[in-house]
Design a protein around this motif. Structure first.
Motif, PDB file in Angstrom:
ATOM      1  N   SER A 153       5.295  -2.087   1.616  1.00 29.91           N
ATOM      2  CA  SER A 153       4.966  -2.593   2.953  1.00 29.91           C
ATOM      3  C   SER A 153       4.898  -4.108   2.951  1.00 29.91           C
ATOM      4  O   SER A 153       4.277  -4.713   2.075  1.00 29.91           O
ATOM      5  CB  SER A 153       3.611  -2.035   3.418  1.00 29.91           C
ATOM      6  N   ASN A 154       5.581  -4.695   3.925  1.00 31.99           N
ATOM      7  CA  ASN A 154       5.386  -6.101   4.280  1.00 31.99           C
ATOM      8  C   ASN A 154       4.695  -6.065   5.639  1.00 31.99           C
ATOM      9  O   ASN A 154       5.333  -6.170   6.680  1.00 31.99           O
ATOM     10  CB  ASN A 154       6.736  -6.815   4.356  1.00 31.99           C
ATOM     11  N   PRO A 155       3.381  -5.864   5.632  1.00 30.29           N
ATOM     12  CA  PRO A 155       2.674  -5.534   6.873  1.00 30.29           C
ATOM     13  C   PRO A 155       2.450  -6.754   7.752  1.00 30.29           C
ATOM     14  O   PRO A 155       2.677  -7.894   7.333  1.00 30.29           O
ATOM     15  CB  PRO A 155       1.334  -4.991   6.354  1.00 30.29           C
ATOM     16  N   PRO A 156       1.963  -6.543   8.972  1.00 33.51           N
ATOM     17  CA  PRO A 156       1.622  -7.670   9.860  1.00 33.51           C
ATOM     18  C   PRO A 156       0.299  -8.289   9.421  1.00 33.51           C
ATOM     19  O   PRO A 156      -0.745  -8.068  10.017  1.00 33.51           O
ATOM     20  CB  PRO A 156       1.530  -7.006  11.239  1.00 33.51           C
ATOM     21  N   PHE A 157       0.360  -9.106   8.354  1.00 35.74           N
ATOM     22  CA  PHE A 157      -0.856  -9.556   7.690  1.00 35.74           C
ATOM     23  C   PHE A 157      -1.414 -10.875   8.206  1.00 35.74           C
ATOM     24  O   PHE A 157      -2.430 -11.366   7.696  1.00 35.74           O
ATOM     25  CB  PHE A 157      -0.636  -9.670   6.175  1.00 35.74           C
ATOM     26  N   VAL A 158      -0.784 -11.490   9.191  1.00 34.18           N
ATOM     27  CA  VAL A 158      -1.254 -12.799   9.656  1.00 34.18           C
ATOM     28  C   VAL A 158      -2.643 -12.661  10.274  1.00 34.18           C
ATOM     29  O   VAL A 158      -2.889 -11.797  11.117  1.00 34.18           O
ATOM     30  CB  VAL A 158      -0.264 -13.402  10.669  1.00 34.18           C
ATOM     31  N   ILE A 159      -3.547 -13.524   9.835  1.00 28.57           N
ATOM     32  CA  ILE A 159      -4.951 -13.470  10.239  1.00 28.57           C
ATOM     33  C   ILE A 159      -5.159 -14.412  11.412  1.00 28.57           C
ATOM     34  O   ILE A 159      -4.996 -15.626  11.291  1.00 28.57           O
ATOM     35  CB  ILE A 159      -5.857 -13.848   9.050  1.00 28.57           C
ATOM     36  N   THR A 160      -5.510 -13.865  12.556  1.00 28.62           N
ATOM     37  CA  THR A 160      -5.542 -14.622  13.805  1.00 28.62           C
ATOM     38  C   THR A 160      -6.720 -14.170  14.655  1.00 28.62           C
ATOM     39  O   THR A 160      -7.145 -13.008  14.557  1.00 28.62           O
ATOM     40  CB  THR A 160      -4.226 -14.421  14.580  1.00 28.62           C
ATOM     41  N   PRO A 161      -7.264 -15.055  15.509  1.00 33.91           N
ATOM     42  CA  PRO A 161      -8.346 -14.627  16.409  1.00 33.91           C
ATOM     43  C   PRO A 161      -7.850 -13.794  17.577  1.00 33.91           C
ATOM     44  O   PRO A 161      -8.640 -13.143  18.256  1.00 33.91           O
ATOM     45  CB  PRO A 161      -8.926 -15.958  16.900  1.00 33.91           C
ATOM     46  N   ASP A 162      -6.544 -13.818  17.830  1.00 36.70           N
ATOM     47  CA  ASP A 162      -5.987 -13.085  18.971  1.00 36.70           C
ATOM     48  C   ASP A 162      -5.660 -11.657  18.579  1.00 36.70           C
ATOM     49  O   ASP A 162      -5.379 -11.354  17.422  1.00 36.70           O
ATOM     50  CB  ASP A 162      -4.706 -13.766  19.463  1.00 36.70           C
ATOM     51  N   SER A 163      -5.675 -10.758  19.549  1.00 38.52           N
ATOM     52  CA  SER A 163      -5.108  -9.433  19.311  1.00 38.52           C
ATOM     53  C   SER A 163      -3.606  -9.613  19.120  1.00 38.52           C
ATOM     54  O   SER A 163      -3.058 -10.673  19.432  1.00 38.52           O
ATOM     55  CB  SER A 163      -5.397  -8.497  20.483  1.00 38.52           C
ATOM     56  N   ALA A 164      -2.938  -8.585  18.639  1.00 37.24           N
ATOM     57  CA  ALA A 164      -1.551  -8.709  18.189  1.00 37.24           C
ATOM     58  C   ALA A 164      -0.637  -9.271  19.279  1.00 37.24           C
ATOM     59  O   ALA A 164      -0.188  -8.563  20.174  1.00 37.24           O
ATOM     60  CB  ALA A 164      -1.045  -7.355  17.730  1.00 37.24           C
ATOM     61  N   ARG A 165      -0.344 -10.573  19.190  1.00 30.79           N
ATOM     62  CA  ARG A 165       0.602 -11.190  20.125  1.00 30.79           C
ATOM     63  C   ARG A 165       2.027 -10.837  19.739  1.00 30.79           C
ATOM     64  O   ARG A 165       2.892 -10.667  20.592  1.00 30.79           O
ATOM     65  CB  ARG A 165       0.429 -12.708  20.123  1.00 30.79           C
ATOM     66  N   TYR A 166       2.271 -10.780  18.441  1.00 27.84           N
ATOM     67  CA  TYR A 166       3.606 -10.476  17.922  1.00 27.84           C
ATOM     68  C   TYR A 166       3.473  -9.331  16.926  1.00 27.84           C
ATOM     69  O   TYR A 166       2.814  -9.463  15.898  1.00 27.84           O
ATOM     70  CB  TYR A 166       4.208 -11.708  17.228  1.00 27.84           C
ATOM     71  N   GLY A 209       0.722   9.473 -10.023  1.00 31.37           N
ATOM     72  CA  GLY A 209       1.582   8.468 -10.648  1.00 31.37           C
ATOM     73  C   GLY A 209       2.379   7.639  -9.668  1.00 31.37           C
ATOM     74  O   GLY A 209       3.141   6.755 -10.074  1.00 31.37           O
ATOM     75  N   GLY A 210       2.228   7.901  -8.368  1.00 32.16           N
ATOM     76  CA  GLY A 210       2.970   7.160  -7.351  1.00 32.16           C
ATOM     77  C   GLY A 210       2.440   5.755  -7.162  1.00 32.16           C
ATOM     78  O   GLY A 210       1.273   5.456  -7.448  1.00 32.16           O
ATOM     79  N   TRP A 211       3.300   4.876  -6.652  1.00 31.65           N
ATOM     80  CA  TRP A 211       2.982   3.456  -6.479  1.00 31.65           C
ATOM     81  C   TRP A 211       2.930   3.084  -5.005  1.00 31.65           C
ATOM     82  O   TRP A 211       3.719   3.593  -4.205  1.00 31.65           O
ATOM     83  CB  TRP A 211       4.062   2.585  -7.119  1.00 31.65           C
ATOM     84  N   ILE A 212       2.033   2.150  -4.668  1.00 39.18           N
ATOM     85  CA  ILE A 212       2.123   1.417  -3.407  1.00 39.18           C
ATOM     86  C   ILE A 212       2.167  -0.055  -3.757  1.00 39.18           C
ATOM     87  O   ILE A 212       1.413  -0.535  -4.621  1.00 39.18           O
ATOM     88  CB  ILE A 212       0.959   1.708  -2.441  1.00 39.18           C
ATOM     89  N   GLN A 213       3.055  -0.802  -3.082  1.00 44.20           N
ATOM     90  CA  GLN A 213       3.238  -2.225  -3.333  1.00 44.20           C
ATOM     91  C   GLN A 213       3.349  -2.940  -1.997  1.00 44.20           C
ATOM     92  O   GLN A 213       4.210  -2.613  -1.174  1.00 44.20           O
ATOM     93  CB  GLN A 213       4.494  -2.450  -4.171  1.00 44.20           C
ATOM     94  N   ILE A 214       2.453  -3.911  -1.774  1.00 36.96           N
ATOM     95  CA  ILE A 214       2.450  -4.607  -0.492  1.00 36.96           C
ATOM     96  C   ILE A 214       2.313  -6.114  -0.701  1.00 36.96           C
ATOM     97  O   ILE A 214       1.776  -6.579  -1.711  1.00 36.96           O
ATOM     98  CB  ILE A 214       1.327  -4.112   0.440  1.00 36.96           C
ATOM     99  N   LEU A 215       2.828  -6.860   0.259  1.00 38.83           N
ATOM    100  CA  LEU A 215       2.485  -8.271   0.388  1.00 38.83           C
ATOM    101  C   LEU A 215       1.231  -8.360   1.254  1.00 38.83           C
ATOM    102  O   LEU A 215       1.006  -7.515   2.122  1.00 38.83           O
ATOM    103  CB  LEU A 215       3.621  -9.051   1.034  1.00 38.83           C
ATOM    104  N   ALA A 216       0.426  -9.394   1.041  1.00 39.62           N
ATOM    105  CA  ALA A 216      -0.829  -9.461   1.780  1.00 39.62           C
ATOM    106  C   ALA A 216      -1.317 -10.894   1.923  1.00 39.62           C
ATOM    107  O   ALA A 216      -0.977 -11.771   1.127  1.00 39.62           O
ATOM    108  CB  ALA A 216      -1.903  -8.617   1.077  1.00 39.62           C
TER     109      ALA A 216
END
Length: 502
Positions: free
Chosen positions: A233-246, A273-280
């Protein structure tokens, strides 16, 4: 939850793919055609050098102007190389007067299928919304961003296959689904944005893939009750005071909670044995160690994991980055948003924002190991080829008691060399270093005992007798050497300088 219908005809995808490849509209073809000067100018959002490099009626130049640079080309020329009417019908092109204009950005992408060895990447294509450049307004809320630096980082992180089932959580334009498709028999790609699923489907079709299924919904909702061998997952990780604008960069959860939730819920969707890999992204908060914050996400799962911080930005840098991303610099809203964002960080006690990756393996073990560290230096790519060894090393070192370690057969890891630093002619060096020439390229300062052990251990003899021999040769007490070496050796195993022979 719903499944995205197949709206892009396979016959049209195959025809367009052949056209692109025949014209050398590939990563190497585009790189060679643009040249270094134009490529660097594009990175600065300057189009003129690229337009000069792609002029004329030659096919590759016209395809670059159309799909990459978002410039119109003559309709007559377009009809000579593309099925214009069919692409208009599917929403990829528009005809205006005697010109044809692309409604999407179509870029070549190299797909690493993660099967090990030295196989060359396969040609793939990524379809996204056109890049919004400064002065062109701001992106729409459902904007689908193309593949970029973060996409490349995550693709280099993915562990090798093959696996049975894989999940691309928050697929966006589908770039990670392309990489998973070569590793897995079946791929499920999810997103909350129906437009993203539509473009991801086209990306997969143009890349010649038929084992990817699209599902609409938030986080794990589209795959309730299902398990996967590999989740990325390359999730919507941007930390912002607004609710999801984008939707491509922000979620409706507070702070860094979206990344925490993805990790915390992962064991319910991973096979053994499964993997999860994310950017954060994660918050650095006053009077709190970021390692405890992010490490706690993994520790709470009962799984083994590796958290790596690659960069940290102060709050002002972070706000400026994402205001540039949404092309708000110079707009009337810029100062207001900047100020409100900094107010939010100040209220929350935020001193910085970390960027990195989290890899978690569902070990189902009582002694799962979690390693949290910062790596700012350049490391060997792709990380996914050796990432399991990093987690295995940490787990193995944690399991070994002092007695077990002295009885273990240990070998120096490949690509480790010794460096001695000292005054020329001096009888003893000031420092002895072990350096990894590959992998994570770590450097460790060691003593004479560990250096001697590195020179002789090849996995054929237990550690204890080797230490006894080293103690005798160096006029040291064997019992004292046996007592003080295990802690140092355990750390060197954790960091990959030594491996416990199987």
């Amino acid at each position: 939850m719903s499944e995205s219908p197949h709206l892009f005809p396979r016959r049209l995808a195959d025809r367009l793919r052949r056209t692109l490849i025949d014209a050398d509209y590939t990563v190497s073809g585009v790189r060679d055609r643009l040249g270094d000067t134009a490529a660097r100018a594009l990175a600065r959002e300057q189009l003129v050098p690229a337009l000069r490099a792609t002029g004329g009626e030659e096919r590759l130049g016209m395809l670059l102007r159309l799909w990459w640079l978002q410039e119109p080309i003559p309709e007559k020329a377009a009809r000579g190389i593309l099925p214009v009417e069919e692409l208009v019908a599917t929403g990829l092109l528009a005809v205006r007067g005697d010109e044809v204009r692309a409604l999407v950005h179509l870029s070549p992408w190299e797909i690493d299928e993660g099967q090990g060895g030295d196989a060359a990447p396969r040609a793939g294509y990524v379809v996204s919304d056109p890049t919004v450049r400064p002065g062109q307004g701001s992106p729409h809320s459902d904007h689908v961003v193309g593949a970029g630096g973060a996409s490349a980082t995550l693709s280099e992180l993915i562990v090798d296959g093959p696996v049975d089932r894989a999940l691309d959580l928050g697929t966006g334009c589908g770039v990670q689904a392309l990489h998973l498709a070569g590793r897995a028999s079946e791929v499920v790609a999810t997103d909350v944005n129906p437009r993203a699923l539509r473009l991801a489907e086209i990306s997969c079709a143009l890349s010649g893939l038929d084992n990817v299924r699209m599902r609409e919904g938030s986080l794990y909702t589209p795959v309730t009750g299902q398990r996967f061998d590999l989740i990325v997952s390359n999730p919507p990780f941007v930390i912002t005071p607004d609710s999801a604008r984008y939707t491509y960069r922000e979620s409706d959860l507070d702070g860094d909670a979206v990344c925490a939730e993805i990790i915390r819920q992962a064991p319910d969707h991973l096979t053994d044995g499964g993997w999860i890999q994310i950017l954060a992204n994660w918050l650095h908060v006053k009077d709190e160690d970021w390692r405890d914050r992010v490490g706690g996400w993994v520790t709470g799962t009962g799984c083994s994991g590796w958290v790596v911080q690659r960069d940290v930005q102060d709050p002002a840098e972070y706000v400026e980055l994402w205001l540039r991303d949404s092309c708000e610099h110079g707009t009337p809203e810029y100062t207001r948003r900047y100020d409100a964002w900094l107010d939010y960080f100040e209220r929350e006690g935020v001193t910085g924002i970390g960027f990195g990756w989290i890899s978690v393996r569902n070990d189902a073990a009582q002694d799962a190991a979690v390693r949290v560290e910062e790596l700012r230096h350049e490391i060997e790519q792709p990380v996914g080829r050796y990432l399991p060894d990093v987690v295995d090393g940490a787990m193995t070192a944690r399991r070994l008691t002092d007695a077990a370690l002295l009885s273990a057969h240990v070998a120096l890891a490949p690509d480790v060399v010794e460096e001695r630093i000292g005054v020329p002619g001096a009888p003893d060096p000031e420092k002895i270093l072990l350096r990894q020439r590959g992998g994570l390229r770590r450097v460790a300062q060691v003593g004479t005992v560990e250096a001697a052990l590195a020179s002789v251990c090849d996995g054929t003899m237990p550690v204890g007798p080797l230490l006894d021999a080293i103690a005798e040769l160096t006029d040291q007490d064997p019992a004292a050497v046996r007592a003080r070496t295990p802690d140092v050796l355990r750390s060197l195993i954790t960091e990959g300088f030594f491996r416990v022979a199987r």
